[in-house]
Enzyme design. Structure first.
Site, PDB file in Angstrom:
ATOM      1  N   ASP A   2      48.701  33.377  44.083  1.00 53.51           N
ATOM      2  CA  ASP A   2      48.945  33.891  42.963  1.00 53.51           C
ATOM      3  C   ASP A   2      49.138  35.644  43.399  1.00 53.51           C
ATOM      4  O   ASP A   2      48.599  36.044  44.514  1.00 53.51           O
ATOM      5  CB  ASP A   2      47.816  34.095  41.991  1.00 53.51           C
ATOM      6  CG  ASP A   2      47.667  35.196  40.951  1.00 53.51           C
ATOM      7  OD1 ASP A   2      48.749  35.257  40.340  1.00 53.51           O
ATOM      8  OD2 ASP A   2      46.725  36.007  40.846  1.00 53.51           O
ATOM      9  N   ASP A  22      49.059  39.467  41.213  1.00 54.19           N
ATOM     10  CA  ASP A  22      47.764  40.219  41.005  1.00 54.19           C
ATOM     11  C   ASP A  22      46.426  39.548  40.784  1.00 54.19           C
ATOM     12  O   ASP A  22      46.016  38.486  40.372  1.00 54.19           O
ATOM     13  CB  ASP A  22      48.047  40.527  39.405  1.00 54.19           C
ATOM     14  CG  ASP A  22      49.345  41.414  39.358  1.00 54.19           C
ATOM     15  OD1 ASP A  22      49.145  42.413  39.684  1.00 54.19           O
ATOM     16  OD2 ASP A  22      50.593  40.872  39.087  1.00 54.19           O
ATOM     17  N   ASP A  74      43.323  33.870  40.470  1.00 53.33           N
ATOM     18  CA  ASP A  74      42.146  34.461  39.882  1.00 53.33           C
ATOM     19  C   ASP A  74      41.973  34.227  38.458  1.00 53.33           C
ATOM     20  O   ASP A  74      40.751  34.533  37.988  1.00 53.33           O
ATOM     21  CB  ASP A  74      42.134  36.006  40.174  1.00 53.33           C
ATOM     22  CG  ASP A  74      43.127  36.718  39.405  1.00 53.33           C
ATOM     23  OD1 ASP A  74      44.340  36.296  39.649  1.00 53.33           O
ATOM     24  OD2 ASP A  74      42.704  37.645  38.683  1.00 53.33           O
TER      25      ASP A  74
HETATM   26 MG    MG Z   1      46.116  36.805  39.023  1.00 49.84          MG
END
Ligand code: MG
Length: 271
Positions: A28, A30, A210
């Site tokens: 991923d 960000d 995240d």
């Molecule tokens: Mg992310």
């Protein structure tokens, strides 16, 4: 120098990744590769992590992918050249292969219309300054606010959206830094399944992410490997592994380079 321990990563991962017939490492953007910034346009990757990603890509034993809610053009600008990697943008609605083939999945008109209406409702009520309109999603950005104010803004925008029944073609979620409304049909889970489907049988797939939208990917990767959640706040997750911080992501990538990529140099290529 020995690598620091990564207690959230199962020990079986390293030998299995090094010895297996293929490796697919999906990241991923960000909050995983790039630390959060108030100015999203300046959320550049963690310098150590991106250098390691490039080295892993050059090794050619690991297939790499960056999977994000951002459009691919934004990923290109922030990542810089990453020629060995797949880029997947807009939560799987667009992808570009390492040889440059771009696929844009078309959005059905009812979903597009529902997104435009949802955007217009927020603009009418004065929330346009928080709104990012993408081809297949809307995002209300609240990272600039205090936690309390952010929660109020998200609740208010959610309420405005729900005043009229939302199209069943849309899916909304609280995510890190805001509230998101996305078209159904493609998500990070479908993106992971497509990438796994393109890999050699027996490839070990690993996905790092995240946020809430990464849970689809954690679910999709379970059969062929392992999801790893990045973050120090406990919450329920389908990921089997965990890294506490962006610095631990860099540690993970360094260990991958040394134990998976380099240790088996000469053992063959999966390209
Ligand atoms: Mg992310």
């Amino acid at each position: 120098m020995p690598h620091p321990p990564l207690p959230g990563i199962p020990a079986w991962l390293w030998p299995r990744a090094a010895a297996g017939p293929g490796r697919l490492l999906m990241l991923d953007y960000d909050g995983t590769l790039a630390p959060f910034q108030l100015d999203r346009d300046k959320a550049f990757p963690h310098p150590r992590s991106i250098a390691l990603v490039r080295q892993i890509g050059e090794g050619r034993r690991t297939s790499l992918a960056v999977v994000s809610g951002r459009p691919i053009e934004a990923l290109d600008r922030l990542l810089g050249p990453l020629p060995a990697a797949w880029l997947v943008g807009e939560h799987g609605w667009e992808s570009r292969s390492p040889d440059g083939q771009l696929v844009l999945h078309p959005l059905a008109e009812p979903a597009g219309r529902a997104l435009r209406e949802a955007a217009a409702r927020l603009v009418e009520r004065g929330w346009g300054h928080c709104l990012e309109a993408k081809r297949t999603a809307l995002m209300v950005h609240t990272r600039a606010f205090s936690a309390r104010k952010a929660s109020e803004v998200e609740a208010e925008c959610d309420r405005i959206w729900r005043e009229r029944a939302l199209s069943p073609q849309l899916r909304r979620a609280r995510v890190d830094g805001g509230l998101e409304l996305r078209a159904r049909g493609h998500d990070k889970g479908t993106a992971v399944s497509e990438l796994v489907g393109l890999s050699e049988p027996g490839t070990l797939a690993v996905y790092l992410g995240d946020d809430e939208t990464d849970e689809d990917a954690f679910a999709a990767v379970r059969e062929s490997g392992l999801g790893i959640r990045v973050g120090d706040r406990p919450r329920p997750s389908l990921a089997l592994g965990r890294l506490e911080s962006w610095d631990e992501v860099a540690e993970f990538l360094e260990r991958w380079r040394d134990e998976v990529e380099r240790s088996a140099a000469g053992a063959g290529s999966n390209s």
